[in-house]
Design an enzyme around this catalytic site. Structure first.
Site, PDB file in Angstrom:
ATOM      1  N   SER A  80     -26.418  20.963  96.809  1.00  0.00           N
ATOM      2  CA  SER A  80     -25.630  20.330  95.751  1.00  0.00           C
ATOM      3  C   SER A  80     -26.490  19.440  94.861  1.00  0.00           C
ATOM      4  O   SER A  80     -26.233  19.335  93.655  1.00  0.00           O
ATOM      5  CB  SER A  80     -24.491  19.498  96.361  1.00  0.00           C
ATOM      6  OG  SER A  80     -23.523  20.325  96.949  1.00  0.00           O
ATOM      7  N   THR A 133     -23.426  15.259  93.873  1.00  0.00           N
ATOM      8  CA  THR A 133     -23.069  15.709  92.525  1.00  0.00           C
ATOM      9  C   THR A 133     -22.859  14.559  91.552  1.00  0.00           C
ATOM     10  O   THR A 133     -23.511  14.505  90.496  1.00  0.00           O
ATOM     11  CB  THR A 133     -21.843  16.633  92.562  1.00  0.00           C
ATOM     12  OG1 THR A 133     -22.122  17.763  93.401  1.00  0.00           O
ATOM     13  CG2 THR A 133     -21.482  17.123  91.165  1.00  0.00           C
ATOM     14  N   GLU A 244     -15.014  16.265  90.123  1.00  0.00           N
ATOM     15  CA  GLU A 244     -15.480  17.169  91.170  1.00  0.00           C
ATOM     16  C   GLU A 244     -14.433  17.347  92.260  1.00  0.00           C
ATOM     17  O   GLU A 244     -13.939  16.377  92.840  1.00  0.00           O
ATOM     18  CB  GLU A 244     -16.771  16.658  91.822  1.00  0.00           C
ATOM     19  CG  GLU A 244     -17.316  17.676  92.843  1.00  0.00           C
ATOM     20  CD  GLU A 244     -18.485  17.168  93.665  1.00  0.00           C
ATOM     21  OE1 GLU A 244     -19.378  17.979  93.956  1.00  0.00           O
ATOM     22  OE2 GLU A 244     -18.506  15.972  94.020  1.00  0.00           O
ATOM     23  N   ASP A 291     -21.254  24.443  91.815  1.00  0.00           N
ATOM     24  CA  ASP A 291     -22.688  24.173  91.937  1.00  0.00           C
ATOM     25  C   ASP A 291     -23.384  25.238  92.769  1.00  0.00           C
ATOM     26  O   ASP A 291     -24.580  25.490  92.614  1.00  0.00           O
ATOM     27  CB  ASP A 291     -22.939  22.781  92.512  1.00  0.00           C
ATOM     28  CG  ASP A 291     -22.116  22.496  93.763  1.00  0.00           C
ATOM     29  OD1 ASP A 291     -21.287  23.347  94.159  1.00  0.00           O
ATOM     30  OD2 ASP A 291     -22.282  21.405  94.333  1.00  0.00           O
ATOM     31  N   HIS A 292     -22.614  25.906  93.645  1.00  0.00           N
ATOM     32  CA  HIS A 292     -23.151  26.953  94.533  1.00  0.00           C
ATOM     33  C   HIS A 292     -21.987  27.530  95.306  1.00  0.00           C
ATOM     34  O   HIS A 292     -20.842  27.092  95.150  1.00  0.00           O
ATOM     35  CB  HIS A 292     -24.190  26.369  95.508  1.00  0.00           C
ATOM     36  CG  HIS A 292     -23.674  25.184  96.265  1.00  0.00           C
ATOM     37  ND1 HIS A 292     -22.755  25.299  97.283  1.00  0.00           N
ATOM     38  CD2 HIS A 292     -23.919  23.854  96.126  1.00  0.00           C
ATOM     39  CE1 HIS A 292     -22.466  24.087  97.748  1.00  0.00           C
ATOM     40  NE2 HIS A 292     -23.147  23.196  97.058  1.00  0.00           N
TER      41      HIS A 292
END
Length: 425
Positions: A80, A133, A244, A291-292
């Site tokens: 992250s 993040t 987020e 982010d992934h």
């Protein structure tokens, strides 16, 4: 330099009338939210009484894809911190980096640039506010694990809104520094209604906010998002906001599909708040991505051509909460059956009984596995994977984010849409 003279969104659900350059920019990140998560969420939300599979907000706003790999020193699978660094700065770095390059030198962030241009800035997250993040958008550190140092550095960001968890990282001495700088510090979620002006530091949990599945559909992220918009909109020059859905990733790491779908629902509800604001304001850009990917979620498994989201819809609490209650109650089978939403087989009850004797963690894992079996959900990892993630967008400049791009491209496109010069204060 990317030309920002693109109006409207690439979908038909949000009006395209508006300025070519947004006044406000909202970045939303579903931590760990790979493509399988949004697919699973569509079926999870599907009304089984209709023939049609209904669209979700993710389907409405989809515009492109993004690669997520970190700097080559860390290979192809990002964490992250490295991914957030790419999204916040436009530069690749190593796993664990908080907006520093591979030589550990600070990289200018989107929030820093926005502040220099006279824009308001804020974050609203479901993890601790100093997690990887949000940290990468606000500060610089050689390691995401330096939570105390990162929290301390927040005092110098001048961010107007900081909302989420993380009380344990903000000692009294640091909180005093915030209040002396004019921040309103609140710790109870009900206090959020009383906040009518920036600045605010809202820390609503020791670390993470409660799992959404256990939180009676309170939609805390939606409420934090709406409050952040309300407060940041008071700046006539505009704002940049990071939102987020942090705990999608945490559920993914645990291979916990029921809890993950609860967090997806929480994030989707927050996106709908922003989507409505974009419709009304016409001068706000929203860019949403992950982010992934976490966990290698598989919507269907075990060579069976089926997935059963209705099983997940009946689960009334997270497996760790079910385990807590089962261990505390002698009639644990009744508790489990009620909260899990189905009756485990005799073999499964025996496995649960053995796990219960080993404690909460063992029982939690056993419950997750049984839910996976009944829903036919698969996982490949307890960590991250390197698959591309989706990009969603609406508002002025949204078409810039169509097609395939790298996560650094997303940052550079957003930078190109900021005001061209600083506002005189």
């Amino acid at each position: 330099m990317i030309s920002p003279d693109v109006t409207g969104a690439s979908n038909t659900n949000v009006p395209s009338v508006g300025p070519s350059r947004p006044k406000n920019i909202i970045i939303m990140i579903g931590d760990g939210m790979g493509p399988a998560y949004t697919t699973a969420y569509r079926y999870y939300k599907d009304n089984p009484e209709t023939e049609e599979i209904e669209q979700t907000v993710f389907d409405r706003l989809l515009v492109g894809m993004s690669s997520t790999y970190p700097a080559s020193v860390s290979g192809y699978v990002t964490d992250s911190a490295a991914s957030a660094t790419a999204l916040a700065t436009g530069f690749k770095s190593y796993n664990g980096a908080i907006s520093v390059d591979i030589e550990k030198r600070p990289l200018p962030t989107l929030m820093e640039k926005a502040k220099s241009l006279g824009l308001a800035t804020g974050i609203a997250v479901t993890s601790q506010v100093n997690h990887a993040t949000p940290a990468a958008f606000l500060v610089h550190n050689e390691s995401r694990n330096n939570y105390i140092d990162i929290a301390q550095a927040y005092i110098d960001t001048d961010a107007d809104v900081i909302l989420g968890g993380g009380q344990q990282y903000f000692p009294a001495s640091l909180l005093t520094q915030f209040t002396e700088k004019g921040y309103q510090h609140i710790t109870e979620f009900t206090q959020l209604d009383s906040i009518t002006t920036p600045k605010v530091l809202g820390l609503f949990a020791d670390v993470q906010l409660p799992w959404a599945i256990n939180d009676n559909r309170s939609h805390k992220l939606s409420k934090m998002t709406q409050k952040a918009i309300d407060l940041l909109s008071q700046n006539q020059q505009g704002f940049v906001l990071l939102v987020e859905g942090s705990l999608i990733d945490w559920a993914g790491h645990s291979n916990d599909i029921a809890t993950a779908m609860g967090e997806m629902d929480e994030f989707a509800a927050a996106i709908e708040v922003v989507e409505q604001f974009v419709r009304q304001s016409k001068d706000t850009l929203v860019v949403i991505t992950a982010d992934h990917n976490t966990g290698g979620l598989s919507v269907g498994a075990n060579d069976k051509y089926e997935w059963k989201p209705e099983v997940l819809s009946r689960v009334k609490a997270s497996p760790d909460e079910i385990a807590n209650q089962a261990i505390a109650n002698e009639q644990w089978q009744t508790v489990v059956t009620e909260l899990i939403g189905f009756t485990p087989s005799d073999t499964e009850l025996t496995a649960l009984d053995n796990a219960r004797l080993q404690g909460n963690e063992a029982l939690t894992i056993a419950l997750r596995k049984i839910i996976d079996v009944h829903s036919n959900t698969g996982w490949t990892s307890g960590g991250h994977t390197a698959v591309d993630v989706q990009v969603f967008s609406a508002g002025p400049g949204a078409r810039l984010f169509g097609g395939h791009q790298d996560n650094t491209d997303i940052a550079n496109k957003v930078f190109s849409l900021l005001p061209e010069s600083a506002v005189k204060q």
